[in-house]
Every structure is written in C-alpha cells, then in structure tokens.
Design a protein around this motif. Structure first.
Motif, PDB file in Angstrom:
ATOM      1  N   PRO A  74       1.014  -1.181  -0.012  1.00  0.00           N
ATOM      2  CA  PRO A  74      -0.149  -0.034  -0.173  1.00  0.00           C
ATOM      3  C   PRO A  74       0.896   1.111   0.001  1.00  0.00           C
ATOM      4  N   ALA A  75       0.389   2.175  -0.631  1.00  0.00           N
ATOM      5  CA  ALA A  75       1.034   3.431  -0.870  1.00  0.00           C
ATOM      6  C   ALA A  75       0.203   4.551   0.081  1.00  0.00           C
ATOM      7  N   GLY A  76      -0.848   4.236   0.611  1.00  0.00           N
ATOM      8  CA  GLY A  76      -2.030   4.894   1.180  1.00  0.00           C
ATOM      9  C   GLY A  76      -2.531   3.952   2.178  1.00  0.00           C
ATOM     10  N   ALA A  77      -4.040   4.042   2.361  1.00  0.00           N
ATOM     11  CA  ALA A  77      -4.590   3.168   3.592  1.00  0.00           C
ATOM     12  C   ALA A  77      -5.170   2.269   2.899  1.00  0.00           C
ATOM     13  N   VAL A  78      -5.354   1.997   1.532  1.00  0.00           N
ATOM     14  CA  VAL A  78      -5.941   0.784   0.683  1.00  0.00           C
ATOM     15  C   VAL A  78      -5.214  -0.438   0.811  1.00  0.00           C
ATOM     16  N   VAL A  79      -5.544  -1.612   1.086  1.00  0.00           N
ATOM     17  CA  VAL A  79      -4.812  -2.739   1.183  1.00  0.00           C
ATOM     18  C   VAL A  79      -5.460  -3.914   0.409  1.00  0.00           C
ATOM     19  N   PRO A  80      -5.242  -4.211  -0.796  1.00  0.00           N
ATOM     20  CA  PRO A  80      -6.032  -5.220  -1.689  1.00  0.00           C
ATOM     21  C   PRO A  80      -5.536  -6.555  -1.065  1.00  0.00           C
ATOM     22  N   VAL A  81      -6.475  -7.656  -1.099  1.00  0.00           N
ATOM     23  CA  VAL A  81      -6.103  -8.814  -0.724  1.00  0.00           C
ATOM     24  C   VAL A  81      -6.677  -9.725  -1.745  1.00  0.00           C
ATOM     25  N   VAL A  82      -6.255 -10.196  -2.758  1.00  0.00           N
ATOM     26  CA  VAL A  82      -6.621 -10.956  -4.032  1.00  0.00           C
ATOM     27  C   VAL A  82      -6.926 -12.196  -3.799  1.00  0.00           C
ATOM     28  N   LEU A  83      -8.125 -12.669  -4.033  1.00  0.00           N
ATOM     29  CA  LEU A  83      -8.468 -14.172  -3.840  1.00  0.00           C
ATOM     30  C   LEU A  83      -8.803 -14.580  -5.089  1.00  0.00           C
ATOM     31  N   GLY A  84      -8.714 -14.181  -6.254  1.00  0.00           N
ATOM     32  CA  GLY A  84      -9.081 -14.741  -7.486  1.00  0.00           C
ATOM     33  C   GLY A  84     -10.522 -14.679  -7.922  1.00  0.00           C
ATOM     34  N   ARG A  85     -11.272 -15.920  -7.714  1.00  0.00           N
ATOM     35  CA  ARG A  85     -12.785 -15.949  -8.250  1.00  0.00           C
ATOM     36  C   ARG A  85     -13.547 -15.140  -7.417  1.00  0.00           C
ATOM     37  N   PRO A  86     -14.792 -14.720  -8.203  1.00  0.00           N
ATOM     38  CA  PRO A  86     -15.669 -13.830  -7.320  1.00  0.00           C
ATOM     39  C   PRO A  86     -16.506 -14.516  -6.189  1.00  0.00           C
ATOM     40  N   ASP A  87     -16.785 -15.799  -6.475  1.00  0.00           N
ATOM     41  CA  ASP A  87     -17.526 -16.279  -5.318  1.00  0.00           C
ATOM     42  C   ASP A  87     -16.594 -16.484  -4.183  1.00  0.00           C
ATOM     43  N   VAL A  88     -15.256 -16.788  -4.299  1.00  0.00           N
ATOM     44  CA  VAL A  88     -14.378 -16.853  -3.338  1.00  0.00           C
ATOM     45  C   VAL A  88     -14.246 -15.522  -2.553  1.00  0.00           C
ATOM     46  N   ALA A  89     -14.088 -14.414  -3.409  1.00  0.00           N
ATOM     47  CA  ALA A  89     -14.100 -12.857  -2.808  1.00  0.00           C
ATOM     48  C   ALA A  89     -15.205 -12.904  -1.736  1.00  0.00           C
ATOM     49  N   LEU A  90     -16.380 -12.912  -2.375  1.00  0.00           N
ATOM     50  CA  LEU A  90     -17.804 -12.964  -1.592  1.00  0.00           C
ATOM     51  C   LEU A  90     -17.538 -13.784  -0.325  1.00  0.00           C
ATOM     52  N   GLN A  91     -17.154 -15.221  -0.315  1.00  0.00           N
ATOM     53  CA  GLN A  91     -17.191 -15.925   0.814  1.00  0.00           C
ATOM     54  C   GLN A  91     -16.308 -15.335   1.751  1.00  0.00           C
ATOM     55  N   GLY A  92     -15.112 -14.819   1.354  1.00  0.00           N
ATOM     56  CA  GLY A  92     -14.245 -13.979   2.376  1.00  0.00           C
ATOM     57  C   GLY A  92     -14.738 -13.024   3.044  1.00  0.00           C
ATOM     58  N   ALA A  93     -15.386 -12.361   2.145  1.00  0.00           N
ATOM     59  CA  ALA A  93     -16.155 -10.901   2.532  1.00  0.00           C
ATOM     60  C   ALA A  93     -16.922 -11.400   3.884  1.00  0.00           C
ATOM     61  N   ALA A  94     -17.869 -12.497   3.573  1.00  0.00           N
ATOM     62  CA  ALA A  94     -18.612 -13.055   4.581  1.00  0.00           C
ATOM     63  C   ALA A  94     -18.218 -13.414   5.875  1.00  0.00           C
ATOM     64  N   VAL A  95     -16.890 -14.286   5.649  1.00  0.00           N
ATOM     65  CA  VAL A  95     -16.200 -14.770   6.793  1.00  0.00           C
ATOM     66  C   VAL A  95     -15.647 -13.320   7.633  1.00  0.00           C
ATOM     67  N   CYS A  96     -15.064 -12.393   7.010  1.00  0.00           N
ATOM     68  CA  CYS A  96     -14.500 -11.390   7.887  1.00  0.00           C
ATOM     69  C   CYS A  96     -15.752 -10.638   8.557  1.00  0.00           C
ATOM     70  N   ALA A  97     -16.956 -10.392   7.898  1.00  0.00           N
ATOM     71  CA  ALA A  97     -18.132  -9.845   8.521  1.00  0.00           C
ATOM     72  C   ALA A  97     -18.701 -10.442   9.697  1.00  0.00           C
ATOM     73  N   GLU A  98     -18.629 -12.047   9.464  1.00  0.00           N
ATOM     74  CA  GLU A  98     -18.746 -12.887  10.873  1.00  0.00           C
ATOM     75  C   GLU A  98     -18.123 -12.539  11.814  1.00  0.00           C
ATOM     76  N   LEU A  99     -16.600 -12.459  11.718  1.00  0.00           N
ATOM     77  CA  LEU A  99     -15.677 -12.233  12.744  1.00  0.00           C
ATOM     78  C   LEU A  99     -15.512 -10.748  13.042  1.00  0.00           C
ATOM     79  N   GLY A 100     -16.376  -9.897  12.770  1.00  0.00           N
ATOM     80  CA  GLY A 100     -16.301  -8.442  13.061  1.00  0.00           C
ATOM     81  C   GLY A 100     -15.529  -7.568  12.371  1.00  0.00           C
TER      82      GLY A 100
END
Length: 275
Positions: free
Chosen positions: A201-227
């Motif tokens: 990162p050069a600023g505050a944005v940090v991308p974490v690449v997961l590849g497939r859209p379904d994996v990214a959606l699942q990853g976002a859901a996991v993060c939300a469940e854990l706060g």
C-alpha cells in the motif's frame, strides 16, 4: 470531465474509478484508455491527437490496487503536449504526503496551472461532498457551465461542518496520515504472512487478491462474521481472476483491532486453501 473534456481528447488510465469513466463518457469526446501507469502510452496518445485540446485524467492513489500514479511523469507529459492533467485525490487526501495534503502537493505541483485536483470529503474526512482545486479560470468555467454543478444542490451544513472539523484535526495532528500508512503496511504484511496475495500500500487501501468472485464474496462474509468489515471487488470492477477484498486502514487501529483482523484473515486464508 463532462465540462472540461468537451471537444478535447481525453486520455484516461485503465485503473481509474468508475466515476471518472462515467465523466469521460459524459464529455462525448474521443477517449483513449491507456494501460496502468504507462506514461509512454499517454505520450503517444497526446502526440498523435488531431484535437486542439487534451486532458489526461488519473486517480492519484488507485482505489483497488492501492498504488500511486506516476504523477510527476504524467505532469511532464501534459506540459510538453499542452494538455491539462486532472488528478482525483479521493484516496490520497488525508493519507498521502506530509500532513495528508495529497500526492499532488507532495510533488510540489499544487497550484500548477496545468493541474486540476478533485478531492472528496467522504473518505479520510468522514463527511460528504467534494471540491475542485484549480486555476480561477477553470473554477469559474465549472461554476458557470458545468451541468452537474449548476443543477445540483448545495452541501448540507452538517457535512460542511464535519469536513471542516476533520481538516482542523489534520492541521493539529499532521502525524495521523503517517500512522494510517503504517497500519496499512502492517495489514499487508499480516495478509502476506498468512499466504494471501496482498498489494504493497501507498496509502490506506490494502487489496487482498482471492481470484474468483465467489471466493471473494465468501471471504467478505467470513470477515463480517468475525467483526471485520471489508470491501469486496469482483468483475466488472476488477479484471477476471483478480477478485479481491479491500481493507482500509485507520490511523487509530489498536493492537486489539489488529488481533481481530488477524483472526479474520486467518479464516480467509484457511477458506481459500480448503475451497
């Protein structure tokens, strides 16, 4: 872009935010999209143009990848070819450069007549609305002829007050942007240490690449469940195969906050391996 770009060649970087892309379309001018951070492609587009006027438009800090545009080189190219450089500092204001004054200011280009800066009040400043920083002639042109401005309403007083208060905090605590960048670096290192692909990162944005859209959606859901609330980017916002989570650091992330984020990213890494 709809106002200044009318009748001009518009050279737009492929990583630009959707709002810039829509502005280019509203200009109803010829648009050349150049590869990410490819200054030579910008030079060629400007040199080969038939139009009298030209605009080069770019994000200062890209909203998905979190990297900085080569603004010094783009400015030099714009000056050589008599073009205007429009820089969107949405993700740079409050985070990049001394005191968070943005990438343009950090390069000593603030106030340059060839440069137009757009800033948002809705990211680091936590309010709503935006501003254009440019030569008086450009500001007057936008006020007098810019349809999106003429037929809009004024900002709500609460949003203005909030933005002014946030600017006051930045002036009084100029170290906050550096803290935000440090926390972003820690998040990127944390993700990389867990085997995830994280951009530097050069600023505050940090991308974490997961590849497939379904994996990214699942990853976002996991993060939300854990706060942990994260952005989730997938096509058409990003190229196929580059769906990602976007973490955004804060200056005041505590060690407890980082511990919670580590738990969430660990779960994402395990999900990615098992999925």
């Amino acid at each position: 872009m709809a106002t200044l770009g009318r009748g001009a060649l518009v050279v737009s970087e492929e990583g630009n935010h959707a709002s810039i892309i829509d502005g280019c379309r509203l200009a109803r001018s010829r648009v050349v999209v150049t590869p990410h951070k490819d200054v030579m492609a910008v030079e060629k587009a400007l040199a080969d143009r038939a139009e009298e006027h030209a605009i080069v438009v770019t994000d200062a800090l890209f909203s998905v990848d979190g990297d900085l545009a080569p603004l010094a080189e783009l400015h030099a190219a714009a000056v050589r070819h008599g073009a205007l450089l429009v820089v969107d500092e949405a993700h740079a204001l409050g985070v990049v450069g001394p005191g968070g004054r943005g990438a343009v200011h950090a390069l000593g280009l603030a106030g340059d007549p060839h440069v137009v800066r757009t800033v948002t009040l809705s990211k680091a400043l936590g309010a709503q609305g935006g501003a254009v920083l440019a030569a008086p002639e450009i500001v007057d042109t936008l006020v007098d002829t810019g349809r999106p401005f003429i037929f809009d309403t004024g900002l709500a007083p609460g949003s203005v007050a909030g933005a002014l208060a946030a600017l006051g905090i930045l002036r009084n605590q100029p170290e906050l942007p550096e803290y935000a960048r440090q926390r972003a670096g820690e998040l990127a290192a944390m993700a990389a240490g867990l085997g995830l692909e994280a951009g530097e990162p050069a600023g505050a944005v940090v991308p974490v690449v997961l590849g497939r859209p379904d994996v990214a959606l699942q990853g976002a859901a996991v993060c939300a469940e854990l706060g942990v609330r994260v952005g989730c980017f997938r096509p058409p916002s990003v190229p196929h195969g580059r769906s990602c989570l976007r973490l955004t650091a804060r200056a005041n992330l505590s060690s407890d906050d980082l511990a919670v984020i580590r738990v969430a990213l660990t779960a994402v890494a395990e999900m990615k391996v098992n999925g």
